[in-house]
Design an enzyme around this catalytic site. Structure first.
Site, PDB file in Angstrom:
ATOM      1  CE  LYS A  35      -0.476  -0.491   5.103  1.00 33.28           C
ATOM      2  NZ  LYS A  35      -1.310  -0.638   6.203  1.00 33.28           N
ATOM      3  CE1 TYR A 244      12.795  31.622   5.290  1.00 34.83           C
ATOM      4  CE2 TYR A 244      12.776  29.408   4.793  1.00 34.83           C
ATOM      5  CZ  TYR A 244      12.878  30.589   4.386  1.00 34.83           C
ATOM      6  OH  TYR A 244      12.249  30.796   3.223  1.00 34.83           O
TER       7      TYR A 244
END
Ligand SMILES: *Cc1c(COP(=O)(O)O)cnc(C)c1O
Length: 350
Positions: A35, A244
């Site tokens: 999956k 950042y």
């Protein structure tokens, strides 16, 4: 080229399937869960390699994944859909020969009405409370469902990665209570359950994460290598910050490499200032924030500037990255982004 390179070792996946297969006896078949696009590594290539290794029963989450998988595998192998038979799935289930694991009385009704005589399995809830018929529902409709000859009766363990959890034995007890003596093939174990011991194996095991090199299958061979190209390097002087919000400040002079990948590629922002990349076995810490497309790394310990740095490699497994990011290997793998160039090695490919 500035995209990361994700190399998938299909021989390692096949070896992991064989090693898990060897954990159960001859009367237990080993399936394969592919999956979420084969846990992020490419369902088609993974499933074909596993079919060559001997897997004959595959599992996906939803019918759409089953359709893609059927295309890759051709006719022959069985493809089971954990999510069952949803409204709108009927044509796919019929045309592509998928086997829904029916989860509710509503799904049983839908399947028997829309596709009488078509194969199906039944999922029973034994305590996880996620998917499957409750014991009371099974008591009410079990006889009716069994009259239609299901291929498989299954349930799923909630705590199989914790061998000491009493929930395992309790779910085993409930599963046996619901299915003993019926004579239809049964499946309870995923990777964790396969490692709990023979009483959990029944007729079919359904390993997923262990095939891809993740915990709790500690003996798993590593499957994925992810190399990120260095775009630029710079020297930062003591007191200069990186990235950042200036969350990291150089304590002394450091050599910083900026590599091409970020949280948009599934390298979680929580790796900021905690994760690391590797070059030839040397750990290079991530410094500053992981940004969308870029990661900054202190490569001062290397003594040279590499063309690329690895975030997944034999020195650092998916679980190591997951631990640094505060998550599980499953999430690291299934988050691997679409920008990487994916390449497979091995797998008996011509
Ligand atoms: C995902 C899943 C599996 C595979 O689980 P792993 O822990 O990856 O081995 C097996 N059965 C069901 C029902 C699942 O949802």
């Amino acid at each position: 080229m500035a995209t990361g390179k994700l190399t998938i070792d299909l021989d390692a996946i096949a070896a992991n399937w064989q090693a898990l297969n060897a954990k159960s006896g001859d009367t237990t078949e080993t399936g394969a869960v592919v999956k979420a696009d084969g846990y992020g590594l490419g369902a088609a290539r993974v499933a074909r390699a596993l079919a060559r290794a001997g897997a004959r029963r595959f599992f996906v989450a939803v019918a759409e994944e089953g359709a893609v998988l059927r295309e890759a595998l051709g006719r022959g192998p069985q493809i089971y859909v954990f999510g069952g038979h949803m409204a709108g799935d009927t044509d796919m289930i019929h045309d592509l020969d998928l086997i829904p694991m029916l989860n509710s009385i509503e799904q049983l009704t839908r399947h028997f009405e829309a596709l009488p005589g078509a194969p199906f399995g039944v999922q029973l809830d034994t305590g996880m409370n996620r998917l499957g018929l409750e014991p009371e529902e099974w008591a009410a409709v079990g006889e009716l469902a069994l009259a239609q000859h299901p291929e498989l009766l299954m349930s799923h363990l909630a705590s199989a990665d914790e061998p000491d959890s009493p929930q395992n034995a309790e779910q085993l007890r409930v599963f046996r209570e619901l299915t003993d003596g019926i004579g239809i093939p049964r499946s309870l174990a995923a990777t964790g359950g396969t490692l709990l011991g023979p009483e959990y194996h029944f007729d079919l095991t359904r390993p997923g994460i262990g095939l891809y090199g993740g915990r709790p299958f500690a003996e798993a061979a590593p499957v994925a290598r992810l190399s990120l190209p260095v775009i630029q390097t710079r020297i930062v002087t003591p007191g200069e910050s990186v990235g950042y919000n200036a969350t990291w400040t150089a304590p002394d002079e450091r050599l910083i490499a900026t590599v091409s990948a970020g949280y948009a590629d599934g390298l979680l922002r929580s790796l900021s200032n905690t994760g690391a990349l590797f070059a030839d076995g040397t750990r290079c810490p991530i410094v500053g924030r992981v940004s969308m497309d870029l990661i900054t790394v202190d490569i001062g310990g290397l003594g040279y500037v590499p063309a690329s740095l690895d975030i997944l490699c034999p020195d650092q497994t998916v679980d190591d990255v997951a631990d640094a990011a505060g998550t599980i290997g499953y999430e690291i793998l299934t988050s691997l982004g679409g920008r990487y160039v994916r390449k497979s090695i091995g797998g008996g490919q011509p």
